[in-house]
Each structure stands twice: as C-alpha cells, then as structure tokens.
Design an enzyme around this catalytic site. Sequence first.
Site, PDB file in Angstrom:
ATOM      1  CG  HIS A  34       5.181   5.795  -8.070  1.00  0.00           C
ATOM      2  ND1 HIS A  34       4.879   4.473  -8.314  1.00  0.00           N
ATOM      3  CD2 HIS A  34       4.735   6.053  -6.813  1.00  0.00           C
ATOM      4  CE1 HIS A  34       4.294   3.956  -7.246  1.00  0.00           C
ATOM      5  NE2 HIS A  34       4.190   4.895  -6.315  1.00  0.00           N
ATOM      6  CG  HIS A  80       5.033  -1.597  -2.596  1.00  0.00           C
ATOM      7  ND1 HIS A  80       5.729  -1.692  -1.421  1.00  0.00           N
ATOM      8  CD2 HIS A  80       4.847  -0.264  -2.792  1.00  0.00           C
ATOM      9  CE1 HIS A  80       5.941  -0.498  -0.919  1.00  0.00           C
ATOM     10  NE2 HIS A  80       5.408   0.391  -1.731  1.00  0.00           N
TER      11      HIS A  80
END
Length: 717
Positions: A34, A80
């Site tokens: 990430h 998200h």
Amino acid sequence: MRLSPEEYQRICAALGRRPNELELGLFELNWSEHCSYKSSKRLLKLLPTTGKHVVAGPGENAGVIELQNTWCVAFKVESHNHPSAVEPFHGAATGVGGIIRDILSMGARPIALLDSLRFGEGAHARRLLRGVVAGISHYGNCVGVPTVGGDVAFDEAYAENCLVNVMCVGLLKKSELKRARAGGVGNKILLVGARTGRDGIHGATFASQDLIGETEAKRPNVQVGDPFTGKSLIEATLEVCQFPELIGLQDLGAGGLATAPAEMAARGGVGIALDLEEIPLRDPTMTPSEILLSESQERMVLCVQAGSAQKFVQVYRKWGLEAAVIGEVIAERVYRIRHEGRTIAEVPIELLVGGAPVGARCDVPMKRQGVGARCNVPMKRQGVGARCDVLKELLRSATIASKRWIFEQYDHTVQTNTVVGPGSHDAAVLRVKGERFGIAVTIGGNGRFCQIDPYEGGVRAVCEAVHNLISVGARPLGITDCLNFANPTDPQVFWSFEQTIRGMAKAAQALELPFVSGNVSFYNQSAERQIYPTPIVGMVGLVEDLGKLVPMGFQREGDLIYLIGQLEGGHVGGSEFMKVFYKAWWGDLDRTDIELERRLLRAMLALTDRQILASAHDVSEGGLCVAVAEKGFVRGLGARLDLGDSCEEFLFGEWPSRLVITVAPECEAPLRKTLEEFGVPYRRVGVVSGDSLEFCGERVSIAELYRIYEAALPESV
C-alpha cells in the site's frame, strides 16, 4: 510482521544489526504494498506523466494541472476497498476524508468529490451499498465538499471485495502550490488536527493482504472519521498556507506517523527526529508503537521555520484543533524516534522510504484462456425477444438504471460552484468564480472489459473518460487513476495488470493526456473469488466558455439525431446485454481505433466551439438504444429512429468510439462539413419526435421507460 524472510535479511544487512520491534513496525508499514508500490512502480513508469499544463505530477499528494489566469486544479483518486468491505460506513467516510486531505496538502481548497463504486449482487451487497453511500454522504455533506459525480456498477466478481474509489478536486492559484517535504536543519515538525488514538492501527498492512478469514476481526484496522473536525482542519490549514514560514505539509493517512514524516524527509533530502511524548493523545497509556502506527483521522504534519511554530499553533487552536511541535529537521538522513529522553528507533530514510525491493513479476507473456468468439455465433441464431422488451430489461439492470437514489443523498450544490451535477450529463461541471471558464470532471471504468482483454480494457478506460468530457464540451487535460486488482503474486493477475497499464499508456500518449496522480489497490480477492481487473480513471477537462456547454438530452422536436464514430463491425462481448440475457461476461471485444479517437476528440471540440451541437451523449453501458433512451429522459422527448432491422450487436453492443449527437436542421450542413473535415464517420439515425421511442418497427413511451429506469435501483436496495 508482514515482511518476507528476504526482506528481513535485507533490512538486517543494511542496518548491520537486527532491528528492534518498533523499527520492524516502521519497515512493515513503509514496505507494505500500500505504501511502497513495490509490485507496481516498475510498470507505472510506462504511463506518460508530463505535459505543458502539468504543474505537479506523480510523487506528490495529488497532481496539479494549470487552467487559465494562473488558476490550477489539484486532483487525485484513492481507494478504501478493504475498510469498506469490513465496515462500510466508516470505511467509505474515511476514504472521503483522506482524499480531501491529499488535495488540501497541495494548498488547494477541495471543491468537489466523485466516487466510483463496485458491488456484488444480493443481500450482502445491498447492505454494503447502503453503508458505503451513507458514509460518503455523511462525511461529504458535513465537511462541506459537494459530491458532483461518479459511477456505480454491480457484478458478482465484487461480492466479497466491494470497490470504493473516491476522487477529490481542488482549486488553487499557481503561486499557492505547496509540497509535501521537509527541509532546513533545525526547522520544526508540527502535528495538527485531531488527537491520536488507537483506531486504524495496521490499516496499511491490512490493505496489503487478501481479504480472507473472519472480517469482523479486521474492524479495529478501520479508521473512524469526524467530518466536523475535518472542516475545521481545511479552514485552518488554508489559513496557515498563506504564511511564508510554511515549508511543507503532508496528510497523515496510511501508516500515520510511521510513514508521513519519513516521506517528507525523503523528498527534502534531510532527516527527522520525533519526540513521541509531545504528541497529543486520546489515551495517555498508548505505547510508542501504537502512537506511531495509529491512523487516526483528521491529522496533518507541517514543517515550519524555526521560531515560527507558535504562530501556527495559535491558528489551529483558534479553530478548536490540537497543534504541537513534535520534532525537528536534522542533518543526518535518518528517522529518529525519541521517547522520554532516549532514542528508541533509528533507521536510514533512504532504506525506510525507498528501500523496499521492487518486484519483477511475470516477465513471460501470458494469454487469458476461455474468451473469444464462442458467444457470438449462437447469439445471432438465438433471439431474446422484442427489441423494446430487451431495452426495458437493460434499463432494469442495476448497473444501467438511474442512480438518483444514491446521488440525492449527496449535497452537490454546497460551495455554489456546481454548474452541472450528477444525473443529467456525462460529466460534472464546476465554475471558477469570476471566470468564464469552468472545470469538467468525470470518473469511471469497466472491469468486465479488462477481464476479457486487459489491454483493450485499459485503452477503453481512458477513452471513455475522454468521451464523457467532450460530450459536455470540455477539453481533456489530465488523468488520475485507481488500479484495482487481485493478488499481484498471482502471475495471471500481474499479467493483467501489466497489459492494462500498457493499454492505458497507449491511449493517453495518443491523446496527449498525462497521468498526474493515482493509486494502486492490490489484494482485492477472497478465498472464493478475485475481482475483475478494474482500472478506474478520473479525468479533468477545461470548459473554455461556460456559455457553450453541451447538454446531454434531446432539446427540441425536429432536431436530427446522428451517430458518429465507429459505425459498424462491433460485437456484444463484455456488454450488459450479455450479462442480463446470457449470464456471461465473455465474448469478442473490438479493438479501439486510437487514430479515430484522436479525430473524434478534435471534431467534438470544433463542433462545441462553433456551437453546432444541440446535445451529445456517449454510447457506453447498454449500447445505442440505452443512450438514445437516456437522452429522452432529460426532457421527456421521444425519437423516431431509422435503424432498419438492426442486429443486437448494433443496438445493444458496447463497442468503442461512438457518440449520439443532435443538431437543429439548419445546422446539419455545417455538422457534416466539420465531421468530414476531421475524418469522423457519421450516420443520420433519426429525428427527435413526440414522447415515444420508435425503432425496428416497435414503439414504447419514454414515460414508461423512465419509470422503469428510475424505479429499478430503489426496488433492489
């Protein structure tokens, strides 16, 4: 720790010792997929990132494009996905808050949000949909940033892994641009905004692994947002952005204090020493590890000149926010963590931020199996009913049906910049107060195309965004993207990722559009299934004269309807028609003619400038008939179409490079002349007439179609 044995050995060798537990936590976050992009950064270099309008490109919190009169637009899209799959309300809400702070970090005022959502089908998907929409509307409405556009699609490929991609757009003057960097030995590091708590710990590592196992156990990894604090943070930060003593600022997002200060130091070529005991906490019993790894929301880090810190602190406290000096810039290029007078962690900045090993996966070309012409031969032999009945069923599809139930929950008029909001045009349009020009924005992408042919799907993702902008009369300027894929260690997944990027790069280069920001979201899979390769493209364009905006819907009876672009030869592979009637995603996928796309772009801009068009709408989900029906919904006007006994491919196929436009009869000659000037094929397919849609010897009222279109989604949720 989510570090491989090889990564651990690399760290030990570089440090010349074993790292302690806190240092391992720093590496775990900074080297996570990430944060480090270790699997994707090699391929992301294929995307074009420069252009004459680019002010800030990839590597900053958001991209920035210059408009006119020194005005600039900052924009970026983020995902998200995992948090929203586990806790849809807070996952989606904090996705909105996070992307707003990315724009704020550039010194820009956030002026608009767009969201691109993907869900499965069934009761669980409906629960996720309701939660995500509630989270987006709660945060956006309360923080005072309008949600002006987006797209939503439904497919069982997203049953366990919904996609929640949020784009934010901000406005600034070129002289107001800020960077996310630290500099100047002795300058101070401030933490501002909310207090630090235990929420969101290990959020970045949670997003860097498959969503497998009991998802309830992942809830502590999901942050909890406060939009009212977020609103105060926007105003306070824009105020201090006017201070000359501000050197740099950075959003505290994924990884929290474990990542953001180190990234600022890396960009500035300096080191940072942090004093943990100076950090305002919600719970004084938090450990150093919890403090560093927390992803509490509504926080930012500032680097300010020594001696000026109190000036900044006073502004944030005026707005009811915390502000504290928590460290300083040092000459040694290390990230030094101090607690109660002693150093508890110290690692080199270059190793921490840029030292993650870059994956070189899947260099051997692969070919996806099980796709191709097998669907199209039987389709031509097996009818699916009357054409009007087919159209009605497509309008009932949740992917095509009206999204009014969703966008009416969003405030899309706050700040009074919205000229065109959701539902009525192919792109949203925002004014720049005091100027004749405006900004057009869009977001979307079709994963089913990439599941069939990832290269072609990548091309189409860019071209579809271009079509949305030119349909309102805007000149496309720049791209942001969110690349949603499954586990990158799977060779097939990584091959799809590579092919998709190559397709996107090809289209962007041909159309001279730079990628100025973006995000990669891997590990979107469960034990049962992987998502489709889903590139989501956000795009910003310039409307040079808001007085020349092109409507989407039919404007008046008697106007002539033209289909322009690729007029023939298409298939129905990957279309919603295939999904609805054949329960399949496969089929032939026509390759986009990039040169035709270039000509189509130039022709539409010329038609807009010459004010020849009465309306324009791109042909996408559902094909030609759905596009025509949607044009009729705007004012309740019908059309008589001269299509002959057209095949299903022509009526409902989703092949590329097509727009449906209308012109007044007196504009027909200049229309044809302009299209011929740019070499764009055209065909007159009908006339705006009455209140019904007539085609292929059948007739159905626009009112009936509209009732189906509007009722489908509310009935399913």
